[in-house]
Motif scaffolding. Structure first.
Motif, PDB file in Angstrom:
ATOM      1  N   VAL A 182       0.680  -1.401   0.170  1.00  0.00           N
ATOM      2  CA  VAL A 182      -0.075   0.092  -0.090  1.00  0.00           C
ATOM      3  C   VAL A 182       0.748   1.329   0.043  1.00  0.00           C
ATOM      4  O   VAL A 182       0.595   2.212  -0.774  1.00  0.00           O
ATOM      5  CB  VAL A 182      -0.853   0.090   1.269  1.00  0.00           C
ATOM      6  N   THR A 183       1.832   1.337   0.935  1.00  0.00           N
ATOM      7  CA  THR A 183       2.685   2.352   0.911  1.00  0.00           C
ATOM      8  C   THR A 183       3.452   2.576  -0.403  1.00  0.00           C
ATOM      9  O   THR A 183       3.731   3.562  -0.980  1.00  0.00           O
ATOM     10  CB  THR A 183       3.675   2.429   2.169  1.00  0.00           C
ATOM     11  N   GLU A 239       1.682  15.793   3.236  1.00  0.00           N
ATOM     12  CA  GLU A 239       3.279  15.682   3.284  1.00  0.00           C
ATOM     13  C   GLU A 239       3.739  14.759   4.515  1.00  0.00           C
ATOM     14  O   GLU A 239       4.563  13.777   4.334  1.00  0.00           O
ATOM     15  CB  GLU A 239       4.077  16.956   3.279  1.00  0.00           C
ATOM     16  N   ALA A 240       2.901  15.073   5.559  1.00  0.00           N
ATOM     17  CA  ALA A 240       3.296  14.280   6.700  1.00  0.00           C
ATOM     18  C   ALA A 240       2.944  13.044   6.535  1.00  0.00           C
ATOM     19  O   ALA A 240       3.714  11.827   7.041  1.00  0.00           O
ATOM     20  CB  ALA A 240       2.669  14.724   7.987  1.00  0.00           C
ATOM     21  N   GLY A 241       1.779  12.748   6.079  1.00  0.00           N
ATOM     22  CA  GLY A 241       1.448  11.285   5.626  1.00  0.00           C
ATOM     23  C   GLY A 241       2.484  10.709   4.650  1.00  0.00           C
ATOM     24  O   GLY A 241       2.679   9.421   4.904  1.00  0.00           O
ATOM     25  N   LEU A 242       2.854  11.428   3.650  1.00  0.00           N
ATOM     26  CA  LEU A 242       3.593  10.796   2.586  1.00  0.00           C
ATOM     27  C   LEU A 242       4.928  10.363   3.236  1.00  0.00           C
ATOM     28  O   LEU A 242       5.698   9.309   2.819  1.00  0.00           O
ATOM     29  CB  LEU A 242       4.006  11.853   1.642  1.00  0.00           C
ATOM     30  N   VAL A 243       5.648  11.365   4.132  1.00  0.00           N
ATOM     31  CA  VAL A 243       7.016  10.925   4.884  1.00  0.00           C
ATOM     32  C   VAL A 243       6.669   9.725   5.666  1.00  0.00           C
ATOM     33  O   VAL A 243       7.520   8.947   5.726  1.00  0.00           O
ATOM     34  CB  VAL A 243       7.391  12.332   5.672  1.00  0.00           C
ATOM     35  N   ALA A 244       5.560   9.416   6.267  1.00  0.00           N
ATOM     36  CA  ALA A 244       5.253   8.553   7.232  1.00  0.00           C
ATOM     37  C   ALA A 244       5.307   7.270   6.151  1.00  0.00           C
ATOM     38  O   ALA A 244       5.970   6.171   6.550  1.00  0.00           O
ATOM     39  CB  ALA A 244       4.001   8.498   7.932  1.00  0.00           C
ATOM     40  N   ALA A 245       4.756   7.116   4.954  1.00  0.00           N
ATOM     41  CA  ALA A 245       4.733   6.003   4.165  1.00  0.00           C
ATOM     42  C   ALA A 245       5.972   5.959   3.612  1.00  0.00           C
ATOM     43  O   ALA A 245       6.423   4.475   3.785  1.00  0.00           O
ATOM     44  CB  ALA A 245       3.811   6.251   3.138  1.00  0.00           C
ATOM     45  N   ILE A 246       6.879   6.795   3.182  1.00  0.00           N
ATOM     46  CA  ILE A 246       8.130   6.543   2.858  1.00  0.00           C
ATOM     47  C   ILE A 246       9.108   6.198   3.984  1.00  0.00           C
ATOM     48  O   ILE A 246       9.921   5.156   3.628  1.00  0.00           O
ATOM     49  CB  ILE A 246       8.714   7.795   2.304  1.00  0.00           C
ATOM     50  N   VAL A 247       8.790   6.404   5.164  1.00  0.00           N
ATOM     51  CA  VAL A 247       9.769   6.084   6.437  1.00  0.00           C
ATOM     52  C   VAL A 247       9.493   4.530   6.609  1.00  0.00           C
ATOM     53  O   VAL A 247      10.455   3.778   6.737  1.00  0.00           O
ATOM     54  CB  VAL A 247       9.892   7.072   7.453  1.00  0.00           C
ATOM     55  N   PHE A 248       8.075   4.112   6.659  1.00  0.00           N
ATOM     56  CA  PHE A 248       7.910   2.637   6.935  1.00  0.00           C
ATOM     57  C   PHE A 248       8.349   1.699   5.763  1.00  0.00           C
ATOM     58  O   PHE A 248       8.968   0.995   6.092  1.00  0.00           O
ATOM     59  CB  PHE A 248       6.267   2.688   7.095  1.00  0.00           C
ATOM     60  N   HIS A 249       8.121   2.303   4.625  1.00  0.00           N
ATOM     61  CA  HIS A 249       8.606   1.636   3.188  1.00  0.00           C
ATOM     62  C   HIS A 249      10.117   1.266   3.353  1.00  0.00           C
ATOM     63  O   HIS A 249      10.739   0.147   2.954  1.00  0.00           O
ATOM     64  CB  HIS A 249       8.074   2.166   2.068  1.00  0.00           C
ATOM     65  N   ALA A 250      10.839   2.279   3.786  1.00  0.00           N
ATOM     66  CA  ALA A 250      12.281   2.305   3.935  1.00  0.00           C
ATOM     67  C   ALA A 250      12.589   1.265   4.863  1.00  0.00           C
ATOM     68  O   ALA A 250      13.607   0.436   4.660  1.00  0.00           O
ATOM     69  CB  ALA A 250      12.837   3.737   4.013  1.00  0.00           C
ATOM     70  N   ALA A 258       8.874   5.239  14.850  1.00  0.00           N
ATOM     71  CA  ALA A 258       8.335   6.029  15.483  1.00  0.00           C
ATOM     72  C   ALA A 258       9.500   7.232  15.932  1.00  0.00           C
ATOM     73  O   ALA A 258       8.931   8.366  16.037  1.00  0.00           O
ATOM     74  CB  ALA A 258       7.767   5.422  16.948  1.00  0.00           C
ATOM     75  N   VAL A 259      10.615   6.713  16.171  1.00  0.00           N
ATOM     76  CA  VAL A 259      11.799   7.730  16.523  1.00  0.00           C
ATOM     77  C   VAL A 259      12.009   8.482  15.417  1.00  0.00           C
ATOM     78  O   VAL A 259      12.211   9.862  15.483  1.00  0.00           O
ATOM     79  CB  VAL A 259      13.255   7.008  16.729  1.00  0.00           C
ATOM     80  N   THR A 260      12.060   8.253  13.962  1.00  0.00           N
ATOM     81  CA  THR A 260      12.208   9.076  12.965  1.00  0.00           C
ATOM     82  C   THR A 260      11.100  10.218  12.958  1.00  0.00           C
ATOM     83  O   THR A 260      11.307  11.439  12.633  1.00  0.00           O
ATOM     84  CB  THR A 260      12.285   8.289  11.625  1.00  0.00           C
ATOM     85  N   MET A 261       9.738   9.546  13.065  1.00  0.00           N
ATOM     86  CA  MET A 261       8.624  10.472  12.798  1.00  0.00           C
ATOM     87  C   MET A 261       8.659  11.661  14.026  1.00  0.00           C
ATOM     88  O   MET A 261       8.225  12.830  13.738  1.00  0.00           O
ATOM     89  CB  MET A 261       7.280   9.826  12.766  1.00  0.00           C
ATOM     90  N   ALA A 262       9.110  11.061  15.168  1.00  0.00           N
ATOM     91  CA  ALA A 262       9.334  12.008  16.232  1.00  0.00           C
ATOM     92  C   ALA A 262      10.103  13.217  16.073  1.00  0.00           C
ATOM     93  O   ALA A 262      10.175  14.344  16.335  1.00  0.00           O
ATOM     94  CB  ALA A 262       9.377  11.378  17.569  1.00  0.00           C
ATOM     95  N   GLY A 263      11.135  12.912  15.290  1.00  0.00           N
ATOM     96  CA  GLY A 263      12.147  13.953  14.933  1.00  0.00           C
ATOM     97  C   GLY A 263      11.638  14.979  13.717  1.00  0.00           C
ATOM     98  O   GLY A 263      11.854  15.996  13.686  1.00  0.00           O
ATOM     99  N   PHE A 264      10.934  14.266  12.804  1.00  0.00           N
ATOM    100  CA  PHE A 264      10.393  15.086  11.684  1.00  0.00           C
ATOM    101  C   PHE A 264       9.128  15.770  11.805  1.00  0.00           C
ATOM    102  O   PHE A 264       9.215  17.000  11.578  1.00  0.00           O
ATOM    103  CB  PHE A 264      10.150  13.977  10.460  1.00  0.00           C
TER     104      PHE A 264
END
Lengths: 155, 112
Positions: free
Chosen positions: B9-10, B51-62, B93-99
């Protein structure tokens, strides 16, 4: 002949040596599998760097405008960065969506149409993106001077 | 199973954004006004959340992609795949907490 000759199965001549039949059409799917993993690692570096510079540094998304893009592409590093990111991400993404289409589109026609659209989108976006990176003009003539790059002679 | 679904999905979401993103960036070739007008819509609060959702999708996919690589190539990968999913979620969680705080301040924090 009791049966129609056209429907008779082909039988090898007696004593002909055994020939192993090729059961696959080459190693394409293996290379695609390896590519997804290799490009994925590189894309993590490229995209995390892209997101950090464009969204985290300075004013983040608010700082992005024509002058911002001109400033980045004045540096060959960012040109190469963005070009590599464009190509790798498009191949990685197209290959991923190709896999998903193959998994879920059961009719031959549906699968063919969807994949044709996918490959068309791939060609258009990659060609367009590549041309934009290489033909970009940071100082277009007749543009308002407050919008163009700060290093342009018109300013 | 669910990490596999989420990866697909991401991945599809990111791919469609990528198509749009190359097209919007191509507007720099049309005129500075055209590019600034479209990129200006990316700076509104609603798009900021997108954009926050997009970055969340990218970070999970990565991070989940790295987990897939470890499952495939590391001898003990399949044994630790469940543990690694928790590591992925922790790193996410850590990455999103920083972003997120930084990005949301840029989007909502009264600049311009």
């Amino acid at each position: 002949m009791a049966y129609g000759t056209s429907a008779v199965a082909k039988v090898d001549a007696p004593r002909s040596p055994y020939v192993r039949r090729r059961t696959t059409r080459g190693n394409y799917e293996l290379y695609s599998w390896v590519f997804m993993r290799a490009s994925g690692v590189v894309l993590i570096v490229l995209i995390f760097g892209h997101l950090f510079v464009n969204l985290m540094v300075g004013e983040g998304v608010h700082a992005i405008d024509f002058g911002f893009v001109a400033g980045k592409w004045a540096n060959p590093l960012w040109q190469v960065w963005d070009l590599l990111m464009l190509w790798l991400a498009m191949i990685h993404g197209t290959n991923g969506v190709r896999t998903i289409i193959n998994d879920y589109a059961q009719k031959d026609l549906t699968r063919g149409v969807l994949k044709s659209l996918l490959y068309l989108a791939f060609v258009i976006v990659v060609v367009l993106g590549t041309l934009v990176i290489f033909t970009f003009d940071p100082c277009p003539v007749n543009a308002p001077e407050h919008l163009i790059a700060s290093f342009c002679p018109a300013r | 199973m669910w990490s596999w679904v989420a990866h697909r999905v991401t991945g599809v979401l990111i791919f469609f954004f990528l198509l749009v993103h190359v097209l919007d960036t191509a507007l720099v070739r049309v005129s500075p006004e055209a590019y600034n007008a479209v990129i200006g819509t990316y700076q509104t609060p609603i798009m900021g959340l997108g954009e926050a959702g997009l970055v969340a999708a990218i970070v999970f996919h990565a991070f989940n992609g790295l987990r897939i690589i470890l499952v495939d190539f590391w001898a003990k990968g399949p044994k630790y795949q469940r543990v690694m999913l928790w590591v992925v979620l922790g790193l996410f969680a850590v990455t999103m907490a920083g972003f997120l705080p930084r990005h949301l301040m840029n989007v909502f924090g009264g600049g311009h």
